[in-house]
Design a protein around this motif. Structure first.
Motif, mmCIF file in Angstrom:
data_model
loop_
_atom_site.group_PDB
_atom_site.id
_atom_site.type_symbol
_atom_site.label_atom_id
_atom_site.label_comp_id
_atom_site.label_asym_id
_atom_site.label_seq_id
_atom_site.Cartn_x
_atom_site.Cartn_y
_atom_site.Cartn_z
ATOM 1 N N GLN A 1 12.460 35.362 14.563
ATOM 2 C CA GLN A 1 11.187 34.906 14.021
ATOM 3 C C GLN A 1 11.375 34.406 12.598
ATOM 4 O O GLN A 1 12.136 34.975 11.833
ATOM 5 N N GLY A 2 10.648 33.374 12.243
ATOM 6 C CA GLY A 2 10.663 32.847 10.885
ATOM 7 C C GLY A 2 9.445 33.318 10.117
ATOM 8 O O GLY A 2 8.649 34.129 10.602
ATOM 9 N N TRP A 3 9.279 32.796 8.915
ATOM 10 C CA TRP A 3 8.166 33.209 8.075
ATOM 11 C C TRP A 3 6.818 32.844 8.687
ATOM 12 O O TRP A 3 5.818 33.521 8.440
ATOM 13 N N GLU A 4 6.781 31.787 9.504
ATOM 14 C CA GLU A 4 5.532 31.365 10.122
ATOM 15 C C GLU A 4 4.957 32.456 11.018
ATOM 16 O O GLU A 4 3.743 32.674 11.049
ATOM 17 N N TYR B 1 5.311 35.718 10.730
ATOM 18 C CA TYR B 1 4.742 36.805 9.928
ATOM 19 C C TYR B 1 3.467 36.366 9.224
ATOM 20 O O TYR B 1 2.540 37.171 9.046
ATOM 21 N N ALA B 2 3.373 35.094 8.842
ATOM 22 C CA ALA B 2 2.144 34.583 8.239
ATOM 23 C C ALA B 2 0.993 34.609 9.250
ATOM 24 O O ALA B 2 -0.125 35.030 8.925
ATOM 25 N N THR C 1 0.806 36.476 12.145
ATOM 26 C CA THR C 1 0.458 37.833 12.568
ATOM 27 C C THR C 1 -0.240 38.603 11.447
ATOM 28 O O THR C 1 -1.142 39.402 11.714
#
Length: 100
Positions: A70-73, A75-76, A78
Motif C-alpha cells: 500500500q502507498g500513502w494514498e 492510508y489517506a 482509510t
C-alpha cells in the motif's frame, strides 16, 4: 472466514472503534479518568483506534492470502474514512445539548 465476511467485520469494527472515543469518558473504553477527556485526548485515542483497526485489517488480509503493498494514498483514504465513521459520535458529544 470468507473474504466478504472479513470485510464486513472490519467495517463494523471500524465504525464501532471510531465512535468509542466520543461516546465513552473512559480512556480506551476501560481506564476511568478523574477529569473528563478533552478533544485532544479524544483525537489521540481516535488515532490509536485507527492503528488498531489497521492491524486487524492487516491480520485478516494476511489470513486470506498475500498482503498487497500500500502507498500513502491508501492510508489517506482509510484515515479519512475512519474520521467520517467518527462523525456520529462527534456530533453526539459536541453538537447535541445534554441534560446536566
Amino acid at each position: 472466514m470468507s473474504q466478504t465476511a472479513s470485510v464486513w467485520v472490519l467495517v463494523l469494527l471500524a465504525l464501532l472503534l471510531a465512535n468509542l472515543p466520543f461516546v465513552s469518558n473512559r480512556l480506551f473504553g476501560v481506564i476511568a479518568l478523574k477529569t473528563p477527556k478533552n478533544l485532544a485526548v479524544r483525537l489521540l485515542e481516535l488515532l490509536v483506534w485507527y492503528l488498531i483497526t489497521g492491524a486487524v485489517g492487516l491480520f485478516l488480509e494476511h489470513s486470506a492470502g498475500q498482503i498487497a503493498p500500500q502507498g500513502w494514498e491508501f492510508y489517506a483514504i482509510t484515515g479519512t474514512l475512519f474520521i467520517t465513521f467518527a462523525f456520529p459520535g462527534f456530533t453526539w458529544r459536541y453538537l447535541f445539548k445534554h441534560r446536566s
